[in-house]
Design a protein around this motif. Structure first.
Motif, PDB file in Angstrom:
ATOM      1  N   UNK A   1       1.692  10.429  -7.391  1.00  0.00           N
ATOM      2  CA  UNK A   1       2.675  10.178  -6.332  1.00  0.00           C
ATOM      3  C   UNK A   1       3.501  11.443  -6.074  1.00  0.00           C
ATOM      4  N   UNK A   2       3.475  11.889  -4.823  1.00  0.00           N
ATOM      5  CA  UNK A   2       4.119  13.133  -4.423  1.00  0.00           C
ATOM      6  C   UNK A   2       5.462  12.857  -3.748  1.00  0.00           C
ATOM      7  N   UNK A   3       6.092  13.929  -3.298  1.00  0.00           N
ATOM      8  CA  UNK A   3       7.471  13.824  -2.799  1.00  0.00           C
ATOM      9  C   UNK A   3       7.570  13.096  -1.464  1.00  0.00           C
ATOM     10  N   UNK A   4       6.606  13.300  -0.569  1.00  0.00           N
ATOM     11  CA  UNK A   4       6.658  12.685   0.761  1.00  0.00           C
ATOM     12  C   UNK A   4       5.855  11.390   0.716  1.00  0.00           C
ATOM     13  N   UNK A   5       6.526  10.259   1.032  1.00  0.00           N
ATOM     14  CA  UNK A   5       5.940   8.955   0.732  1.00  0.00           C
ATOM     15  C   UNK A   5       5.982   7.996   1.917  1.00  0.00           C
ATOM     16  N   UNK A   6       5.010   7.092   1.890  1.00  0.00           N
ATOM     17  CA  UNK A   6       4.911   6.029   2.889  1.00  0.00           C
ATOM     18  C   UNK A   6       4.491   4.765   2.156  1.00  0.00           C
ATOM     19  N   UNK A   7       5.086   3.639   2.512  1.00  0.00           N
ATOM     20  CA  UNK A   7       4.717   2.357   1.910  1.00  0.00           C
ATOM     21  C   UNK A   7       4.706   1.292   2.997  1.00  0.00           C
TER      22      UNK A   7
ATOM     23  N   UNK B   1      -2.334   9.125   6.234  1.00  0.00           N
ATOM     24  CA  UNK B   1      -2.190   7.828   6.912  1.00  0.00           C
ATOM     25  C   UNK B   1      -3.326   7.620   7.913  1.00  0.00           C
ATOM     26  N   UNK B   2      -3.718   8.679   8.608  1.00  0.00           N
ATOM     27  CA  UNK B   2      -4.843   8.564   9.545  1.00  0.00           C
ATOM     28  C   UNK B   2      -6.149   8.279   8.794  1.00  0.00           C
ATOM     29  N   UNK B   3      -6.318   8.911   7.633  1.00  0.00           N
ATOM     30  CA  UNK B   3      -7.526   8.669   6.835  1.00  0.00           C
ATOM     31  C   UNK B   3      -7.593   7.218   6.369  1.00  0.00           C
ATOM     32  N   UNK B   4      -6.453   6.683   5.942  1.00  0.00           N
ATOM     33  CA  UNK B   4      -6.424   5.282   5.497  1.00  0.00           C
ATOM     34  C   UNK B   4      -6.658   4.331   6.669  1.00  0.00           C
TER      35      UNK B   4
ATOM     36  N   UNK C   1       0.211   0.780   9.394  1.00  0.00           N
ATOM     37  CA  UNK C   1       0.072   2.236   9.365  1.00  0.00           C
ATOM     38  C   UNK C   1       0.179   2.856  10.753  1.00  0.00           C
ATOM     39  N   UNK C   2      -0.129   2.068  11.771  1.00  0.00           N
ATOM     40  CA  UNK C   2      -0.104   2.603  13.137  1.00  0.00           C
ATOM     41  C   UNK C   2       1.126   2.162  13.922  1.00  0.00           C
ATOM     42  N   UNK C   3       2.111   1.585  13.222  1.00  0.00           N
ATOM     43  CA  UNK C   3       3.391   1.317  13.856  1.00  0.00           C
ATOM     44  C   UNK C   3       3.638  -0.090  14.319  1.00  0.00           C
ATOM     45  N   UNK C   4       2.780  -1.060  13.940  1.00  0.00           N
ATOM     46  CA  UNK C   4       2.999  -2.459  14.343  1.00  0.00           C
ATOM     47  C   UNK C   4       2.942  -3.370  13.124  1.00  0.00           C
ATOM     48  N   UNK C   5       3.866  -3.200  12.171  1.00  0.00           N
ATOM     49  CA  UNK C   5       3.778  -3.965  10.928  1.00  0.00           C
ATOM     50  C   UNK C   5       4.176  -5.431  11.096  1.00  0.00           C
ATOM     51  N   UNK C   6       3.585  -6.266  10.242  1.00  0.00           N
ATOM     52  CA  UNK C   6       4.018  -7.654  10.114  1.00  0.00           C
ATOM     53  C   UNK C   6       5.297  -7.673   9.282  1.00  0.00           C
ATOM     54  N   UNK C   7       6.159  -8.683   9.482  1.00  0.00           N
ATOM     55  CA  UNK C   7       7.350  -8.789   8.620  1.00  0.00           C
ATOM     56  C   UNK C   7       6.938  -8.889   7.157  1.00  0.00           C
ATOM     57  N   UNK C   8       7.579  -8.123   6.289  1.00  0.00           N
ATOM     58  CA  UNK C   8       7.210  -8.096   4.871  1.00  0.00           C
ATOM     59  C   UNK C   8       8.074  -9.063   4.073  1.00  0.00           C
ATOM     60  N   UNK C   9       7.516  -9.531   2.950  1.00  0.00           N
ATOM     61  CA  UNK C   9       8.310 -10.333   2.032  1.00  0.00           C
ATOM     62  C   UNK C   9       9.449  -9.488   1.502  1.00  0.00           C
TER      63      UNK C   9
ATOM     64  N   UNK D   1       0.855  -1.188   0.000  1.00  0.00           N
ATOM     65  CA  UNK D   1       0.000   0.000   0.000  1.00  0.00           C
ATOM     66  C   UNK D   1       0.890   1.237   0.000  1.00  0.00           C
ATOM     67  N   UNK D   2       0.684   2.117  -0.995  1.00  0.00           N
ATOM     68  CA  UNK D   2       1.514   3.313  -1.137  1.00  0.00           C
ATOM     69  C   UNK D   2       0.695   4.565  -0.881  1.00  0.00           C
ATOM     70  N   UNK D   3       1.251   5.466  -0.095  1.00  0.00           N
ATOM     71  CA  UNK D   3       0.622   6.750   0.209  1.00  0.00           C
ATOM     72  C   UNK D   3       1.645   7.845  -0.044  1.00  0.00           C
ATOM     73  N   UNK D   4       1.182   9.002  -0.493  1.00  0.00           N
ATOM     74  CA  UNK D   4       2.107  10.120  -0.687  1.00  0.00           C
ATOM     75  C   UNK D   4       1.358  11.441  -0.551  1.00  0.00           C
ATOM     76  N   UNK D   5       2.114  12.499  -0.278  1.00  0.00           N
ATOM     77  CA  UNK D   5       1.527  13.831  -0.110  1.00  0.00           C
ATOM     78  C   UNK D   5       2.593  14.877  -0.395  1.00  0.00           C
ATOM     79  N   UNK D   6       2.156  16.136  -0.460  1.00  0.00           N
ATOM     80  CA  UNK D   6       3.085  17.225  -0.764  1.00  0.00           C
ATOM     81  C   UNK D   6       3.899  17.664   0.446  1.00  0.00           C
ATOM     82  N   UNK D   7       3.399  17.394   1.663  1.00  0.00           N
ATOM     83  CA  UNK D   7       4.085  17.813   2.879  1.00  0.00           C
ATOM     84  C   UNK D   7       4.044  16.685   3.903  1.00  0.00           C
ATOM     85  N   UNK D   8       4.967  16.698   4.869  1.00  0.00           N
ATOM     86  CA  UNK D   8       4.913  15.670   5.920  1.00  0.00           C
ATOM     87  C   UNK D   8       3.602  15.699   6.702  1.00  0.00           C
ATOM     88  N   UNK D   9       3.077  16.890   6.991  1.00  0.00           N
ATOM     89  CA  UNK D   9       1.824  16.976   7.747  1.00  0.00           C
ATOM     90  C   UNK D   9       0.669  16.352   6.970  1.00  0.00           C
TER      91      UNK D   9
END
Length: 642
Positions: free
Chosen positions: A492-498, A461-464, A511-519, A447-455
Motif C-alpha cells: 500500500x502506497x501513499x496515494x490511495x483510492x477505496x 484505476x483504469x486498469x482495474x 471506479x468511474x464515478x458512479x458509486x452505489x451508496x456504501x455501508x 476494493x483498495x488501490x494505491x500507487x506512488x504518484x497521482x498519475x
C-alpha cells in the motif's frame, strides 16, 4: 529414483514476469506463442540511435530478438535521480521492474519481505553498458560505473527490496539462468532461504560477440533460429529479462499461494573430458545431466510429456541434443505417445544467458494451458537426425498435451559453451481450489488501490476498470477474492483510492464515478484507508479469501540513456537538483535526505567543473548541507565565472 520425499523436496513457481521480444508480460508471451509469431526483426531505430551515442558500431546480424523501449524506467518509483538512472545499466533497471512484477504476480508484498533471507540468483553473461562506457577512455571511466559491474545485478535487487539472503550472479554461458534456477532450488531445499528470485537478463548492446559467433559459423544468416531443420545454420541473438519467484511447495500450499507449476527436480553438470575440446558439446555429458535431473525429480523419463529444448538451431548441437533426449526419455516410452520437443528460440531468438529462463516461462505456460505451441521454421527435417528411430516429434501446430491420470511433466534444457548442461523438471500444478461459498454472496466489499504518484493511481484505476469489465480477466474471479487480494497481497502506497461494490459492475461504476451508496461500516474503513492509516484486514474480511491475479503496477516511465539528456538550465542549482535529487525537496531539506550521497557529489563536482570552467574545491563543496546552501554557493560560483 527417490520418490518417497518428492513433495518435501519440490519447489513451487508462484510468480513470473518478463520483458521479451514481442511480449512485456507472460500473458503476452502466451499469446505470441499460441499464434506462432516470430518476434525477431530488424533493430528498431531507437536502439540503433542509442547505441551510436554509446559508441557502438556495426551490427550483430540482419535480425535479432529485440525488447522494445529498453531505456524506459520509473526512476521516481525506485528513488533514483535522473542522472543516476541514465548512468545505470538498463539490465539492472528492467530487472528491478520485472522483479517487482513477479512479486506482485506471486501476491507477495515487497515491504513485508524486507529483512528476510530471500535469495536472489541471476543468470547473466553481459555487461555491455559498462564496456561501451569504458571504450570512451577516461571520460567514460567515471565513478558511476562502479554500479554497472555484473555482480551488482543481483545486489541491486537485494538492496532495493532489502533482501538479506544469498545474492549471486551465475555465468555458465547460455545455461546461466537455468543454473541460477538450480542454485535457487538448492538454497530452498537446504532451508538457507525461505523464498528465492531466480532471474535471467540479457541485453545485446554491442556487436563484438555477434561478430565472433558469425566468424565461428554460429549465427543464422537470415537471423532465424531453425531448430531441427535441414537449413539450420545457427541462432538469432535476442534480448530477455525474466524472473520467477520460488518457494518450497509445502510452504506455498500452507500460505495459500497460487502455484503456477512445481519444480520437482533439477541437475547441472559439466562435460568434463567427454568431448575433444571444452567448446565441443558432448552426447555423454547431456545424457548424464538428463538422467541426474529425472533421478532427482523421482520421475520416470518415459513419463515426460514435453521438453523445452536448448534448441538454438545449430547444425551441430540440434542432432546431438535430440539424440540425447531420445536415448534417455525414449527408453520404455509407448509408441503412441512420442515426446513433444520445441524451442522458444524460434519465436524470440537466443537470449544467451537468459535463454533458459525464457524456456522455463514457456514450459510453465504450456502446462497451465495444456497445449504445446508450434516450433517455428521447421520446413525440412534435418537429415542428420534419425527421426524414424527417435520416439519424439517437434510440433508444427498447436498441440494438446496428452490427457493422462497424472499431472503433465515437462523438462527444460540449457547448454553453455562453458560445457555446463542444465535441466529442470516441472510438473503441472494441481487444479486451483474452488471459491468458497461465501465468496459468491451479494454482500458489498471494499476494493483498495494505491500507487506512488497521482498519475500512477489514475492509471491503476483504469486498469482495474478494464479488468473488472465484461471480457476482462477479473470477471473470472469472485468480487470478494479480488478485494481480499488487493487488500492483503498488495503493498500500500501513499496515494490511495477505496471503493465498494457487491459485483464487478458496481465496482466498475464506483471506479468511474458512479458509486452505489456504501455501508456505513465499510465507508468508515475506506475513509481510514484513504487517509493513509493502517487497516487490520482480518477484521474487515474475517475469513481469508483466495489469492487471485490482479492488474500489475502501472509504471510511469521516462527514457534514460547516457548522453541523451541535454540540459538547457542556466541556473546551476536548479540543474543539480533536477538531475541528482531522488525525492521532492524544500530549501531546508538536507542534500543527504534527498539522495545526494558521496557518489552523486563526485559526479556533480566533475559536471560543475565542466559547466563553470573553474576548478572547484572538493572540501568547500563537501561542506554544503542543505538545498538553500547549495543554491547560495552555486550563485557565488556563477558570479565568479562572469
Amino acid at each position: 529414483m527417490n520418490r518417497s520425499d518428492v513433495d518435501a523436496r519440490s519447489v513451487a513457481v508462484i510468480g513470473m514476469a518478463c520483458r521479451l521480444p514481442g511480449a512485456s508480460s507472460t500473458d503476452e508471451l502466451w499469446s505470441l506463442l499460441e499464434k506462432g509469431v516470430d518476434a525477431t526483426g530488424e533493430a528498431p531505430a531507437e536502439r540503433t540511435d542509442a547505441l551510436h551515442r554509446l559508441g557502438a558500431t556495426g551490427t550483430a546480424g540482419p535480425r535479432a530478438g529485440y525488447v522494445d523501449r529498453i531505456a524506459d524506467f520509473d526512476a521516481e518509483f525506485f528513488g533514483m535521480s535522473a542522472t543516476e538512472a541514465a548512468e545505470l545499466d538498463p539490465q539492472q533497471r528492467l530487472l528491478m521492474m520485472a522483479a517487482w512484477e513477479a512479486l506482485e504476480d506471486a501476491g507477495l508484498r515487497p515491504d513485508l519481505l524486507a529483512g528476510s533471507r530471500t535469495g536472489v540468483f541471476v543468470g547473466n553473461t553481459r555487461a555491455d553498458y559498462l564496456e561501451l562506457a569504458l571504450r570512451k577512455g577516461s571520460d567514460g571511466a567515471t565513478a558511476a560505473q562502479l554500479n554497472n559491474f555484473r555482480s551488482l545485478l543481483p545486489a541491486r535487487i537485494s538492496h532495493t527490496f532489502d533482501l538479506r539472503g544469498p545474492s549471486v550472479v551465475v555465468d555458465t554461458a547460455c545455461s546461466s539462468s537455468l543454473a541460477a534456477v538450480h542454485q535457487a532450488v538448492q538454497s530452498l531445499r537446504v532451508q538457507e532461504s525461505p523464498l528465492a528470485l531466480a532471474a535471467g537478463v540479457n541485453l545485446v548492446l554491442r556487436p563484438d560477440e555477434g561478430l565472433i559467433m558469425t566468424r565461428a559459423g554460429a549465427m543464422a544468416a537470415d537471423g532465424r533460429s531453425k531448430f531441427g531443420d535441414a537449413g539450420a545454420d545457427g541462432h538469432a541473438p535476442g534480448d530477455a529479462v525474466a524472473v520467477v519467484v520460488l518457494k518450497r511447495l509445502r510452504d506455498a500450499l500452507a500460505d495459500g499461494d497460487r502455484i503456477r507449476a512445481v519444480i520437482q527436480g533439477s541437475a547441472v553438470g559439466n562435460d568434463g573430458r567427454t568431448s575433444d575440446s571444452v567448446l565441443n558439446p558432448s552426447l555423454q555429458g547431456q545424457i548424464e545431466v538428463l538422467r541426474w535431473a529425472y533421478e532427482d525429480a523421482g520421475v520416470d523419463p518415459a513419463d515426460v510429456d514435453y521438453v523445452e529444448a536448448h534448441g538454438s538451431g545449430s547444425p551441430t548441437l540440434d542432432p546431438l541434443e535430440l539424440a540425447a533426449l531420445g536415448r534417455v526419455l525414449g527408453e520404455g516410452r509407448p509408441a503412441d505417445r512420442p515426446l513433444l520437443v520445441g524451442s522458444v528460440k524460434t519465436n524470440i531468438g537466443h537470449a544467451e544467458g537468459a535463454s533458459g529462463l525464457a524456456g522455463l516461462l514457456k514450459a510453465v505456460l504450456c502446462l497451465e494451458h495444456g497445449r504445446i505451441p508450434a516450433s517455428l521454421h521447421l520446413n525440412r527435417p534435418n537429415p542428420q537426425v534419425p527421426w524414424d528411430e527417435l520416439p519424439l516429434t517437434v510440433p508444427g501446430r498447436l498441440t494438446a498435451l496428452p490427457d493422462l491420470d497424472r499431472p503433465a511433466v515437462a523438462g527444460i534444457s540449457g547448454q553453455g559453451s562453458s560445457a555446463i548442461n542444465a535441466h529442470v523438471v516441472l510438473r503441472a500444478a494441481g487444479p486451483a481450489d474452488a471459491p468458497a461459498a461465501h465468496t459468491r454472496s451479494r454482500a458489498p466489499h471494499l476494493l483498495t488501490l494505491s500507487a506512488r504518484t497521482p498519475a500512477a493511481l489514475d492509471a491503476l484505476a483504469r486498469s482495474y476498470t478494464e479488468y473488472l469489465s465484461p471480457g476482462g480477466a477479473g470477471t473470472a474471479h469472485p468480487v470478494r477474492d479480488i478485494c481480499f487480494s488487493a487488500a492483503t497481497r498488495r503493498q500500500h502506497h501513499a496515494h490511495r483510492l477505496a471503493v465498494t461494490g457487491a459485483s464487478h459492475k458496481e465496482l466498475v461504476a464506483a471506479l468511474t464515478g458512479s458509486p452505489e451508496p456504501a455501508r456505513r461500516s465499510l465507508e468508515a474503513v475506506a475513509e481510514r484507508y484513504r487517509r493513509g492509516e493502517d487497516v487490520d484486514w482480518t477484521t474487515v474480511f474475517r475469513t481469508p479469501g483466495r489469492f487471485v491475479p490482479l492488474p500489475s503496477y502501472p509504471w510511469q516511465t521516462r527514457r534514460y540513456w547516457t548522453g541523451e539528456r541535454v540540459s538547457t538550465e542556466r541556473d546551476l542549482a536548479t540543474w543539480v537538483l533536477r538531475e541528482h535529487a531522488r525525492t521532492s525537496f524544500m530549501d531546508t531539506s538536507t542534500l543527504t535526505d534527498i539522495g545526494i550521497d558521496s557518489l552523486a557529489k563526485l559526479r556533480i563536482l566533475v559536471e560543475l567543473t565542466k559547466r563553470s570552467g573553474h576548478e572547484i574545491d572538493p572540501e568547500e563543496f563537501g561542506r554544503l548541507r542543505t538545498v538553500a546552501e547549495l543554491r547560495s554557493w552555486t550563485r557565488d560560483l556563477e558570479a565568479a565565472a562572469r
